[in-house]
Scaffold this motif. Sequence first.
Motif, PDB file in Angstrom:
ATOM      1  N   SER A   2       0.816  -1.215   0.000  1.00 19.23           N
ATOM      2  CA  SER A   2       0.000   0.000   0.000  1.00 19.23           C
ATOM      3  C   SER A   2       0.850   1.264   0.000  1.00 19.23           C
ATOM      4  N   LEU A  46      -2.602  -2.078  -3.101  1.00 21.30           N
ATOM      5  CA  LEU A  46      -3.710  -1.207  -2.746  1.00 21.30           C
ATOM      6  C   LEU A  46      -3.463   0.230  -3.201  1.00 21.30           C
ATOM      7  N   HIS A  56      -5.552   5.736   0.594  1.00 18.71           N
ATOM      8  CA  HIS A  56      -4.681   4.704   1.118  1.00 18.71           C
ATOM      9  C   HIS A  56      -3.260   4.944   0.681  1.00 18.71           C
TER      10      HIS A  56
END
Length: 273
Positions: free
Chosen positions: A76, A102, A266
């Motif tokens: 992420s 992500l 994110h």
Amino acid sequence: MGSRILVVGAGAVGGYFGARMASAGHDVTFLVRERRLQQLRAGGLCLISSVGNVTMTPRMVMAGGIEGPYDIILLSVKAYSLMAAMNDFAPAVGPQTRIVPLLNGMQHLDILADRFGPAAVMGGTCFIVSMLDAQGRIVQTGSLPRLSVGERDGSNTPAARSIAETLSGPGFKTVCSTHILQDMWDKWVLLAALGSICCLMRGTVGDIASQPAGQGFAQAVIHECASTAAAAGYPLRDAALKGTVSLLCKCCFKIPHMCCRKIPQHGYGDQPL
């Protein structure tokens, strides 16, 4: 024996999902850098959350200290940190490793596939409102976070279902998606429109929508971003388009301070890995 999960980073997103999974008993290790390592050693990994607080002592490793491949890598980072992150976690990638990124956008899928092979890379996205506070604690607000993962070709494979089950825990919802690329494009339209609206008008969406032509301008930007997704072969579903319009043109009257930093994001490019 459970799957070994490597979470790349312990920031606002990776730290949240990783802590929740570790608390549920999953075999989770965080790949971190020196500053975050020392911070978490001193105070633990702390979640302050609308769905329940958690403080835990995470298992951590630094680049160069990875031993053997992991089954799942949850990635992420922000786009500008991707190349460095790939170099850091490369020793964790084995023949059976699946990478669940992500990141916002789409380009990272090709970059990861070129480096580690197409079979290793899944589609993934999440919706969460979280940030690191001054003490390094993860503060999550709003509705229940959601993590979606799926095969990029849309197939409903046993492997995808197993990974979705593994990437689960209390404090968030996990979805095994058979249209993960569409999910990613739907989120891209939301974020691209939000950024364009706020940057062009130099205000929050609440400020902009309260002006006489504000809602019309916002809707025009949203539809322009949606046309880009459609040209790429992923026209927005009606529910996603209506949800984006509602969030950026209507709900903002109730939340006038909403801006780019308040929308589900994110990544941890703005904090130490």
